[in-house]
Design a protein around this motif. Sequence first.
Motif, PDB file in Angstrom:
ATOM      1  N   GLY A  39       0.784  -1.221   0.000  1.00  0.00           N
ATOM      2  CA  GLY A  39       0.000   0.000   0.000  1.00  0.00           C
ATOM      3  C   GLY A  39       0.818   1.275   0.000  1.00  0.00           C
ATOM      4  O   GLY A  39       0.268   2.353   0.094  1.00  0.00           O
ATOM      5  N   GLY A  40       2.102   1.172  -0.082  1.00  0.00           N
ATOM      6  CA  GLY A  40       2.912   2.376  -0.111  1.00  0.00           C
ATOM      7  C   GLY A  40       3.309   2.791   1.283  1.00  0.00           C
ATOM      8  O   GLY A  40       3.577   1.958   2.143  1.00  0.00           O
ATOM      9  N   GLU A  41       3.335   4.093   1.515  1.00  0.00           N
ATOM     10  CA  GLU A  41       3.828   4.625   2.772  1.00  0.00           C
ATOM     11  C   GLU A  41       2.736   4.770   3.813  1.00  0.00           C
ATOM     12  O   GLU A  41       2.957   5.386   4.846  1.00  0.00           O
ATOM     13  CB  GLU A  41       4.467   5.988   2.510  1.00  0.00           C
ATOM     14  N   ARG A  42       1.595   4.261   3.569  1.00  0.00           N
ATOM     15  CA  ARG A  42       0.464   4.445   4.477  1.00  0.00           C
ATOM     16  C   ARG A  42       0.733   3.771   5.816  1.00  0.00           C
ATOM     17  O   ARG A  42       1.100   2.611   5.896  1.00  0.00           O
ATOM     18  CB  ARG A  42      -0.771   3.841   3.838  1.00  0.00           C
ATOM     19  N   SER A  43       0.564   4.498   6.885  1.00  0.00           N
ATOM     20  CA  SER A  43       0.831   4.010   8.224  1.00  0.00           C
ATOM     21  C   SER A  43      -0.353   3.193   8.746  1.00  0.00           C
ATOM     22  O   SER A  43      -1.495   3.465   8.419  1.00  0.00           O
ATOM     23  CB  SER A  43       1.074   5.195   9.150  1.00  0.00           C
ATOM     24  N   ALA A  44      -0.049   2.240   9.602  1.00  0.00           N
ATOM     25  CA  ALA A  44      -1.104   1.430  10.198  1.00  0.00           C
ATOM     26  C   ALA A  44      -1.754   2.157  11.375  1.00  0.00           C
ATOM     27  O   ALA A  44      -2.874   1.849  11.751  1.00  0.00           O
ATOM     28  CB  ALA A  44      -0.531   0.098  10.667  1.00  0.00           C
ATOM     29  N   ASP A  45      -1.052   3.147  11.944  1.00  0.00           N
ATOM     30  CA  ASP A  45      -1.557   3.870  13.104  1.00  0.00           C
ATOM     31  C   ASP A  45      -2.526   4.965  12.661  1.00  0.00           C
ATOM     32  O   ASP A  45      -2.136   5.890  11.939  1.00  0.00           O
ATOM     33  CB  ASP A  45      -0.390   4.486  13.866  1.00  0.00           C
ATOM     34  N   PRO A  46      -3.787   4.902  13.056  1.00  0.00           N
ATOM     35  CA  PRO A  46      -4.762   5.910  12.621  1.00  0.00           C
ATOM     36  C   PRO A  46      -4.393   7.325  13.068  1.00  0.00           C
ATOM     37  O   PRO A  46      -4.656   8.288  12.368  1.00  0.00           O
ATOM     38  CB  PRO A  46      -6.071   5.477  13.258  1.00  0.00           C
ATOM     39  N   ARG A  47      -3.758   7.448  14.231  1.00  0.00           N
ATOM     40  CA  ARG A  47      -3.371   8.787  14.699  1.00  0.00           C
ATOM     41  C   ARG A  47      -2.317   9.397  13.778  1.00  0.00           C
ATOM     42  O   ARG A  47      -2.361  10.578  13.462  1.00  0.00           O
ATOM     43  CB  ARG A  47      -2.841   8.725  16.126  1.00  0.00           C
ATOM     44  N   GLU A  48      -1.379   8.560  13.351  1.00  0.00           N
ATOM     45  CA  GLU A  48      -0.339   9.056  12.444  1.00  0.00           C
ATOM     46  C   GLU A  48      -0.938   9.441  11.096  1.00  0.00           C
ATOM     47  O   GLU A  48      -0.553  10.445  10.501  1.00  0.00           O
ATOM     48  CB  GLU A  48       0.740   7.996  12.275  1.00  0.00           C
ATOM     49  N   ARG A  49      -1.893   8.644  10.624  1.00  0.00           N
ATOM     50  CA  ARG A  49      -2.557   8.997   9.360  1.00  0.00           C
ATOM     51  C   ARG A  49      -3.299  10.315   9.504  1.00  0.00           C
ATOM     52  O   ARG A  49      -3.312  11.141   8.596  1.00  0.00           O
ATOM     53  CB  ARG A  49      -3.528   7.896   8.941  1.00  0.00           C
ATOM     54  N   GLY A  50      -3.908  10.537  10.665  1.00  0.00           N
ATOM     55  CA  GLY A  50      -4.602  11.793  10.915  1.00  0.00           C
ATOM     56  C   GLY A  50      -3.645  12.968  10.915  1.00  0.00           C
ATOM     57  O   GLY A  50      -3.936  14.028  10.349  1.00  0.00           O
ATOM     58  N   ARG A  51      -2.489  12.777  11.539  1.00  0.00           N
ATOM     59  CA  ARG A  51      -1.478  13.847  11.543  1.00  0.00           C
ATOM     60  C   ARG A  51      -1.003  14.138  10.127  1.00  0.00           C
ATOM     61  O   ARG A  51      -0.817  15.296   9.750  1.00  0.00           O
ATOM     62  CB  ARG A  51      -0.290  13.438  12.410  1.00  0.00           C
TER      63      ARG A  51
END
Length: 63
Positions: A39-51
């Motif tokens: 999936g590329g650089e997408r983080s598993a942590d929802p908080r990090e994705r939000g940031r």
Amino acid sequence: MGIADQFKDKARELADQAKQRKRQGGGEQDAPRERSEHGGERSADPRERGRDAAEGARERFDR
């Protein structure tokens, strides 16, 4: 043809499709897993994705 017959026919059709896919190795089942692993650089942590999303919005706003 009654409604019950239509459901039975559809169930048979779906069962036949499942059997065909199983014989072919189930290639479609692997596709979502591959997408999630690659999936590329997408983080598993929802908080990090939000940031990341907030940072992207700030960058767009600053332009």
